[in-house]
Design a protein around this motif. Structure first.
Motif, PDB file in Angstrom:
ATOM      1  N   ARG A  40     -59.872  68.123  48.132  1.00 24.48           N
ATOM      2  CA  ARG A  40     -59.844  68.172  49.618  1.00 24.48           C
ATOM      3  C   ARG A  40     -59.040  69.438  50.022  1.00 24.48           C
ATOM      4  N   TRP A  41     -58.094  69.592  49.241  1.00 25.17           N
ATOM      5  CA  TRP A  41     -57.195  70.792  50.142  1.00 25.17           C
ATOM      6  C   TRP A  41     -56.769  71.822  48.803  1.00 25.17           C
TER       7      TRP A  41
ATOM      8  N   ASN B  91     -53.734  74.273  48.658  1.00 25.01           N
ATOM      9  CA  ASN B  91     -52.398  73.977  48.921  1.00 25.01           C
ATOM     10  C   ASN B  91     -51.621  74.291  47.707  1.00 25.01           C
TER      11      ASN B  91
ATOM     12  N   SER C 210     -49.565  65.420  50.569  1.00 22.60           N
ATOM     13  CA  SER C 210     -48.950  66.230  49.677  1.00 22.60           C
ATOM     14  C   SER C 210     -47.602  65.620  49.299  1.00 22.60           C
TER      15      SER C 210
ATOM     16  N   GLU D  88     -52.866  66.482  55.699  1.00 24.86           N
ATOM     17  CA  GLU D  88     -52.600  67.473  54.334  1.00 24.86           C
ATOM     18  C   GLU D  88     -51.111  67.191  53.900  1.00 24.86           C
TER      19      GLU D  88
END
Length: 324
Positions: free
Chosen positions: A231-232, A235, A206, A202
């Motif tokens: 997916r995240w 975040n 990012s 992740e």
């Protein structure tokens, strides 16, 4: 940046890999584990046979490897097009930071993969060729070389690469692990903004998108962040990035919606501050004041680095209110 901070390109592909293979057997724990228990979620063999091939000229492994993965990602480019941006004649090679930066200037995203053989194979199985940095020499005389992994064959214990002047190089997994380990198992994929790596953390995803945003159009940045947030979804950094990209694209309402969610979930001074700016852009002055006050309060309590910015936003909002 993981791996060597100063890197030389390949001086030549004359290193004896037979000699390295003897050393590899002593330092190939990942290979032994992988062959003993292959991953159940990927096929035992995979090859991306349609991957372009650019035979490298002397010392030009960096531009050649980059052109290979960038063309695979849909960018029409050649090694010659990349030489000026990634090849350093004085160092006779290409730095890792330049290798990562160059694709982002062409509308595609370079992202580090997790440093493991399993991660590498998951990327290939997902259809993503991977640039890897190898040391084909010795610890006391390193010969750094960029190659592109395009396949693997677990039954035969091999990695398949586009490398140097060899269109399809088969290298024993033991040897590959040994030569790759010298760079900290450094590797990356290059993909369009609406695609994600199969085996990147992740944090790496990012970081790759934040860096991409600085060079991308607002629409490209919006696509990149939206894709990653699927997916995240929690975040904060990528939520802020999406909000900012939507603002830059002229979609203040979309930005406000994204930033409001991030501000509520994370109670982030940055999110509250940017939400205030989005509300101000929309002419929603009372909502802007509330968000700006939240930003200042949060910064005072827990995020002092944002305090000056939040105070500036609050002052701007109050001036707007006093002039209505």
């Amino acid at each position: 940046m993981r791996g060597p901070s100063r890197l030389l390109g390949a001086l030549a592909l004359t290193c004896s890999l037979l000699g390295l293979h003897g050393c590899a057997s002593m330092q190939a724990e990942q290979t032994r584990a992988l062959l003993a228990q292959p991953p159940a979620d990927i096929p035992s063999q995979a090859v991306l046979s349609g991957t372009p091939f650019f035979p490298q000229s002397e010392l030009q492994c960096g531009p050649a490897a980059l052109a290979t993965v960038m063309q695979s990602a849909g960018v029409r480019i050649t090694p010659d097009d990349l030489t000026r941006s990634v090849f350093l004649p004085g160092r006779k090679g290409s730095l890792q930071i330049d290798m990562l930066a160059a694709p982002r200037r062409h509308g595609v995203i370079s992202t580090r993969i997790e440093p493991s053989l399993t991660a590498l194979m998951h990327e290939v199985a997902a259809g993503h060729p991977v640039v890897v940095l190898l040391n084909l020499g010795l610890a006391i005389y390193p010969v750094w070389h960029y190659a592109v992994v395009i396949g693997y064959d677990l039954p035969s214990g091999e990695v398949l690469m586009r490398s140097g002047t060899t269109e399809l190089q088969r290298l024993p997994l033991y040897t590959f692990e040994y030569t790759w380990a010298r760079s900290g198992q450094w590797g990356f994929v290059v993909l369009p903004p609406d695609q994600l790596p199969a085996a990147s953390s992740e944090t790496d995803v990012s970081d790759g998108r934040v860096t991409f945003e600085r060079l991308a159009t607002p629409q490209q940045a919006v696509s990149a962040y939206r894709t990653a947030l699927q997916r995240w979804p929690h975040n904060l950094v990528m939520s802020l990035g999406l909000g900012n990209a939507l603002m830059a694209a002229g979609d203040a309402r979309g930005a406000a919606d994204v930033l409001a969610g991030a501000a509520r979930e994370h109670d982030s001074a940055a999110a509250w501050n940017n939400l205030a700016m989005a509300h101000l852009k929309l002419g929603e002055r009372e909502a802007a004041l509330s968000a700006a006050e939240h930003a200042v309060k949060r910064a005072q309590v827990a995020e002092p680095r944002w305090l000056d910015t939040a105070m500036g936003t609050l002052s701007e909002v109050r001036q707007t209110l006093s002039g209505k």
